[in-house]
Motif scaffolding. Structure first.
Motif, mmCIF file in Angstrom:
data_model
loop_
_atom_site.group_PDB
_atom_site.id
_atom_site.type_symbol
_atom_site.label_atom_id
_atom_site.label_comp_id
_atom_site.label_asym_id
_atom_site.label_seq_id
_atom_site.Cartn_x
_atom_site.Cartn_y
_atom_site.Cartn_z
ATOM 1 N N ALA A 140 10.375 1.748 14.560
ATOM 2 C CA ALA A 140 9.699 3.313 14.670
ATOM 3 C C ALA A 140 10.500 4.329 15.572
ATOM 4 C CB ALA A 140 8.427 3.205 15.430
ATOM 5 N N TRP A 161 12.910 5.485 12.891
ATOM 6 C CA TRP A 161 12.194 6.448 12.182
ATOM 7 C C TRP A 161 12.073 7.717 12.792
ATOM 8 C CZ3 TRP A 161 6.330 7.001 12.743
ATOM 9 C CH2 TRP A 161 5.952 8.142 11.935
ATOM 10 N N ARG A 210 2.342 6.555 4.063
ATOM 11 C CA ARG A 210 3.789 6.342 4.187
ATOM 12 C C ARG A 210 4.564 7.287 3.576
ATOM 13 N NH1 ARG A 210 0.745 1.826 2.348
ATOM 14 N NH2 ARG A 210 0.746 0.051 3.718
ATOM 15 N N GLN A 223 9.457 7.039 6.300
ATOM 16 C CA GLN A 223 8.659 5.586 6.973
ATOM 17 C C GLN A 223 8.581 4.520 5.748
ATOM 18 O OE1 GLN A 223 4.579 7.588 7.406
ATOM 19 N NE2 GLN A 223 4.770 6.549 9.418
ATOM 20 N N THR A 247 1.313 4.812 8.783
ATOM 21 C CA THR A 247 0.806 5.483 9.888
ATOM 22 C C THR A 247 -1.028 5.245 9.530
ATOM 23 O OG1 THR A 247 2.047 7.226 10.365
ATOM 24 C CG2 THR A 247 -0.041 7.567 10.860
#
Length: 172
Positions: free
Chosen positions: A20, A23, A120, A124, A131
């Motif tokens: 993450a 990301w 997504r 991501q 999420t």
């Protein structure tokens, strides 16, 4: 006489996926830091080509106003956000902590869960993340758990759905 101390809410137990951070770094490059750095570069190049006399005062201004904040955001935000983002699924509620500068903690009773969505986005997907959004019968908003691995997101969605069905709803 002092008022009784209110109990502190402990952080949720589960961290989001370490990917993450990458990301959020890419998000920062695409939305905040990248445009600010490109703007600073474009202004510096235009100044060198058309107004060379402005460069001695424009360069420090660009550095302070655009470059340093953009680099600071790019370097600090993903790490800080990772240290805050966490989640937990208990027997009666789902608990999520999110944010970085403005931090938010949400606890939603499973008896109030209406839907569980897994999203997504394109960035991501590149990092194998998702999420999970838990929609409840609350006007305060959804509980979002961002930065989960695809497998963790699927498992969490399944577990929340099963737990929400097992918990009796409030009779109102």
């Amino acid at each position: 006489m002092s008022a009784p101390a209110t109990p502190l809410l402990r952080p949720p137990r589960n961290r989001v996926d370490p990917r993450a951070r990458r990301w959020w770094t890419v998000q920062a490059l695409l939305t905040v830091s990248g445009p600010a750095l490109l703007t600073a570069l474009a202004l510096a190049v235009c100044s060198m080509l058309f107004f060379p006399g402005a460069l001695p005062w424009l360069a420090p201004l660009l550095l302070v106003a655009l470059v340093l904040p953009a680099l600071g955001y790019l370097l600090v935000m993903p790490r800080w956000r990772y240290s805050v983002h966490a989640w937990e699924l208990g027997g009666r509620a789902v608990y999520a902590a999110s944010g970085w500068f403005w931090q938010k903690r949400r606890i939603a009773p499973l008896s109030r869960v209406q839907t569980v969505d897994t999203v997504r986005g394109p960035v991501q997907q590149r990092f194998g993340l998702a999420t999970v959004t838990v929609t409840t019968a609350s006007t305060a908003g959804d509980v979002k758990i961002a930065g989960l691995s695809d497998a963790d997101a699927e498992e969490l969605s399944r577990r929340i759905g099963e737990a929400a069905q097992a918990v009796p709803g409030d009779a109102a």
